[in-house]
Write a protein that holds these residues in place. Sequence first.
Motif, PDB file in Angstrom:
ATOM      1  N   LEU A 140       0.821  -1.207   0.000  1.00 27.99           N
ATOM      2  CA  LEU A 140       0.000   0.000   0.000  1.00 27.99           C
ATOM      3  C   LEU A 140       0.853   1.254   0.000  1.00 27.99           C
ATOM      4  O   LEU A 140       1.963   1.258   0.533  1.00 27.99           O
ATOM      5  N   VAL A 173      -6.466  -0.634   3.906  1.00 27.16           N
ATOM      6  CA  VAL A 173      -7.447  -1.656   3.556  1.00 27.16           C
ATOM      7  C   VAL A 173      -8.608  -1.509   4.532  1.00 27.16           C
ATOM      8  O   VAL A 173      -8.400  -1.454   5.744  1.00 27.16           O
ATOM      9  N   VAL A 205     -11.825  -7.005   3.761  1.00 30.20           N
ATOM     10  CA  VAL A 205     -11.334  -8.182   3.038  1.00 30.20           C
ATOM     11  C   VAL A 205     -12.418  -9.235   3.164  1.00 30.20           C
ATOM     12  O   VAL A 205     -12.982  -9.426   4.239  1.00 30.20           O
ATOM     13  N   PHE A 265     -10.885  -7.353  -1.749  1.00 25.74           N
ATOM     14  CA  PHE A 265     -10.548  -6.360  -0.742  1.00 25.74           C
ATOM     15  C   PHE A 265     -10.896  -4.976  -1.266  1.00 25.74           C
ATOM     16  O   PHE A 265     -10.989  -4.746  -2.467  1.00 25.74           O
ATOM     17  N   VAL A 294      -9.725  -0.861  -0.767  1.00 28.32           N
ATOM     18  CA  VAL A 294      -8.683   0.033  -0.273  1.00 28.32           C
ATOM     19  C   VAL A 294      -9.189   1.471  -0.374  1.00 28.32           C
ATOM     20  O   VAL A 294      -9.735   1.869  -1.398  1.00 28.32           O
TER      21      VAL A 294
END
Length: 64
Positions: free
Chosen positions: A5, A11, A14, A46, A48
């Motif tokens: 990242l 995040v 998930v 996931f 972000v």
Amino acid sequence: MTLTLGSSQQVVSVWNGSPTYNGTVMTVRSTWNGSPAAGASTGFGFTVNGSAASPPQIGACTAS
């Protein structure tokens, strides 16, 4: 699978996997369907949040 990242990214969710973190690197182990047989597939996802100027870097997917 590993995901690196950017400094302003995080995040937020998930699914179908179990994440672990080491600094800005997230490793995901797909856990929702146990141990797939040889040649089988599995999946996870996931989300972000953060700047899109430098998208997360997705690394190799490996079996273990």
